[in-house]
Scaffold this motif. Structure first.
Motif, PDB file in Angstrom:
ATOM      1  N   ALA A  13       0.814  -1.220   0.000  1.00  0.00           N
ATOM      2  CA  ALA A  13       0.000   0.000   0.000  1.00  0.00           C
ATOM      3  C   ALA A  13       0.849   1.272   0.000  1.00  0.00           C
ATOM      4  N   ALA A  14       2.164   1.097   0.168  1.00  0.00           N
ATOM      5  CA  ALA A  14       3.077   2.238   0.129  1.00  0.00           C
ATOM      6  C   ALA A  14       4.360   1.791  -0.548  1.00  0.00           C
ATOM      7  N   ASP A  15       5.098   2.755  -1.087  1.00  0.00           N
ATOM      8  CA  ASP A  15       6.418   2.440  -1.629  1.00  0.00           C
ATOM      9  C   ASP A  15       7.319   3.651  -1.394  1.00  0.00           C
ATOM     10  N   ILE A  16       8.555   3.540  -1.829  1.00  0.00           N
ATOM     11  CA  ILE A  16       9.493   4.626  -1.530  1.00  0.00           C
ATOM     12  C   ILE A  16       9.033   5.955  -2.148  1.00  0.00           C
ATOM     13  N   ASP A  17       8.331   5.877  -3.285  1.00  0.00           N
ATOM     14  CA  ASP A  17       7.827   7.112  -3.890  1.00  0.00           C
ATOM     15  C   ASP A  17       6.756   7.764  -3.019  1.00  0.00           C
ATOM     16  N   SER A  18       5.818   6.946  -2.561  1.00  0.00           N
ATOM     17  CA  SER A  18       4.744   7.529  -1.741  1.00  0.00           C
ATOM     18  C   SER A  18       5.299   8.036  -0.407  1.00  0.00           C
ATOM     19  N   ILE A  19       6.327   7.376   0.090  1.00  0.00           N
ATOM     20  CA  ILE A  19       6.938   7.826   1.350  1.00  0.00           C
ATOM     21  C   ILE A  19       7.704   9.137   1.135  1.00  0.00           C
ATOM     22  N   SER A  20       8.445   9.211   0.031  1.00  0.00           N
ATOM     23  CA  SER A  20       9.175  10.457  -0.275  1.00  0.00           C
ATOM     24  C   SER A  20       8.208  11.617  -0.484  1.00  0.00           C
ATOM     25  N   LYS A  21       7.111  11.330  -1.180  1.00  0.00           N
ATOM     26  CA  LYS A  21       6.114  12.398  -1.380  1.00  0.00           C
ATOM     27  C   LYS A  21       5.499  12.812  -0.040  1.00  0.00           C
ATOM     28  N   ALA A  22       5.250  11.841   0.806  1.00  0.00           N
ATOM     29  CA  ALA A  22       4.715  12.155   2.139  1.00  0.00           C
ATOM     30  C   ALA A  22       5.691  13.058   2.900  1.00  0.00           C
ATOM     31  N   GLN A  23       6.973  12.725   2.773  1.00  0.00           N
ATOM     32  CA  GLN A  23       7.980  13.523   3.504  1.00  0.00           C
ATOM     33  C   GLN A  23       7.938  14.983   3.068  1.00  0.00           C
ATOM     34  N   ALA A  24       7.835  15.197   1.748  1.00  0.00           N
ATOM     35  CA  ALA A  24       7.759  16.570   1.244  1.00  0.00           C
ATOM     36  C   ALA A  24       6.454  17.243   1.688  1.00  0.00           C
TER      37      ALA A  24
END
Lengths: 334, 334
Positions: A13-24
């Motif tokens: 349900a999450a990947d490094i892209d969604s996590i990086s976007k969340a961080q921003a």
């Protein structure tokens, strides 16, 4: 082969892209939490320990990462109708705070046995408290009722991609602060935190070991890992009030595939770890928040040959919301 | 004019040069302590507050800065004979730890009424504990006896240029972390910390306001400022066990000239600030360590027209060494 790797990520349900976007997305709202260390605790553990102090996160727990990611992911129309959740505490306060920051209403279903200080945090952040019975069925039914009445968006405490991605930002931040970490020890309850952390950390460093820490009295994750399917417990019995939930269908696959082991600890070990946090680290921590240290100091960790080579261990101190009275009672009645 | 400025600095036992040298000297040994902030506490105070968490310093208090500067200033021959001090606690533990790191003996004279956890810290760092009566005369006599027997170097808790310079490193670090600070609030006891901080901070930003926080039951510094000479109290009465000492002849001139005001607070205000630190900041703090927040929240601060323009206030949380039982009793018996 690249395609396969891409597909692997998309399994969850999450990947490094969604996590990086969340961080921003959440950067303007969250604290970068400090990492503490103690020579005394290193001596006791025989390892180098690095404590990621999410008790200093806004709302007093890591939950604000996921909650703010969820809230600020909503489009304006959705957002205007508010959000609803059911939670025993830290997610509730975090969601209320994130909603307040966006200027939208939050409806928080809280079981009657939730710690008083966590309820007060919800009220402080202007969440609208709706009481339910202290079981998951009542919590979910009450939340659904509010949802239908208000048109608000349900933000589940952990079984939600936006939440998992938000919690995963912790791992990017932690590995940036302490790149030499070879092992992470993370509390597990519904699995939102450890799912985000495992996906994030292993995207940066595939060799890193991710271990879950769980109370023996609520060891559904350990039982699930052992049996290869989600096990739900009829009842739980632990001082760690934040670790009583069961895995969800979005977190279970990540726990199954990416978590390298689950360490279960007794409540008395949790209380001892709380005392160490208090007296040596000088950090006020709730039982659930101290379990990572309890796991690393436990015999089952120390004697496990698989973990012998762990040298630089990152421990997530996940939350600090404890009633002082409860703390005192638990420390005195060991 | 330049000469005059140079002379001004030399009036005191420390200056920006000695503080900068101390910073370089102790850098391998000290933690850079984090600065925490809380929107909730900002709302309560009506100011932006920045908390310099010296409770996370090695040994649990700012004292390790001065102690390590003193220990690592010694030449090898002096050092080999060890160090001696008398202290109610945090300086004692800090000196023992610094001595341990240099591999030299430390002889620690401790008054019989010192908090248990502080004595345990001394023993943990392998300091040799020598008990004295709970008054300054007995402390000094006992220390002198040890000094003559061992040839060790006396390292006074505050009335010592090496100590003042070491404590002053806190101000350089703090202003580097939060350059916009316009006011610093610092606990005062013997005056070592605030002397170093005032000299350091005003060397970087001459316009910065440096305020001392002192218990009403041990208000010798406030009385000294008011009367223009060192006042020593026959007895003190405060929960803040670390703030019972009197100014020394090296710290008094700095307090007299560079400290812009002294805010005295009641014990109940200190306990309330401890509770805020615990419940909102999630930081375990001792009474003496919480007094800076107590001062900023006090009516005497809020109503003082001189402090109206304070916007970005740096508060030194100076130490976290508290017996859990004492904490609980004090929080319950307000």
């Amino acid at each position: 082969m690249e395609d396969k790797s891409h597909q692997e990520h998309k399994k969850y349900a999450a990947d490094i892209d969604s996590i990086s976007k969340a961080q921003a997305r959440i950067k303007p709202y969250v604290h970068i939490t400090p990492v503490l260390s103690s020579e005394t605790l290193n001596s006791i553990a025989g390892k180098s320990l690095f404590f990621k102090c999410e008790c200093f996160q806004k709302g007093g727990a890591f939950k604000f990462r996921g909650a703010s990611n969820a809230i600020f992911s909503l489009d304006d129309e959705q957002a205007a109708k508010g959000v609803v959740t059911h939670s025993s505490g830290n997610h509730a306060a975090a969601l209320a705070l994130a909603a307040k920051l966006r200027g939208i209403p939050s409806y928080i279903v809280i079981p009657k046995n939730a710690p008083k200080c966590k309820v007060e945090n919800v009220k402080r952040y202007r969440g609208q408290v709706i009481w339910s019975e202290a079981n998951m069925q009542s919590r979910e039914e009450t939340a659904n009722k509010v949802l239908h009445e208000t048109g608000a968006t349900l933000v589940h405490p952990y079984n939600d991609g936006r939440i998992i991605s938000g919690q995963g930002t912790l791992s990017l931040e932690f590995l940036d602060q302490v790149p030499q970490l070879d092992t992470l020890v993370v509390p597990i309850s519904g699995g939102g935190l450890i799912s985000g952390v495992a996906i994030g950390a292993k995207s940066i460093n595939p060799a890193i070991r991710v271990l879950a820490a769980e109370p023996k009295g609520a060891d559904d994750a350990a039982q699930s890992k052992a049996s290869g399917r989600i096990i739900t417990l009829a009842r739980t019995n632990t001082i760690a009030d934040g670790l009583r939930a069961s895995l969800g269908d979005l977190t279970w696959p990540v726990v199954r595939d990416l978590v390298d082991g689950i360490i279960t600890v007794e409540d008395k070990e949790i209380v001892e770890a709380m005392r160490y946090c208090y007296e040596i680290l000088k950090v006020a921590i709730e039982p659930s928040g101290a379990i990572g240290l309890a796991a690393v100091l436990s015999d089952s960790f120390k004697r496990n040959p698989d973990f012998k080579d762990a040298r630089n261990i990152g421990i997530v101190l996940s939350g600090g919301n404890v009633d002082l009275g409860v703390l005192w009672e638990s420390l005195n009645n060991r």
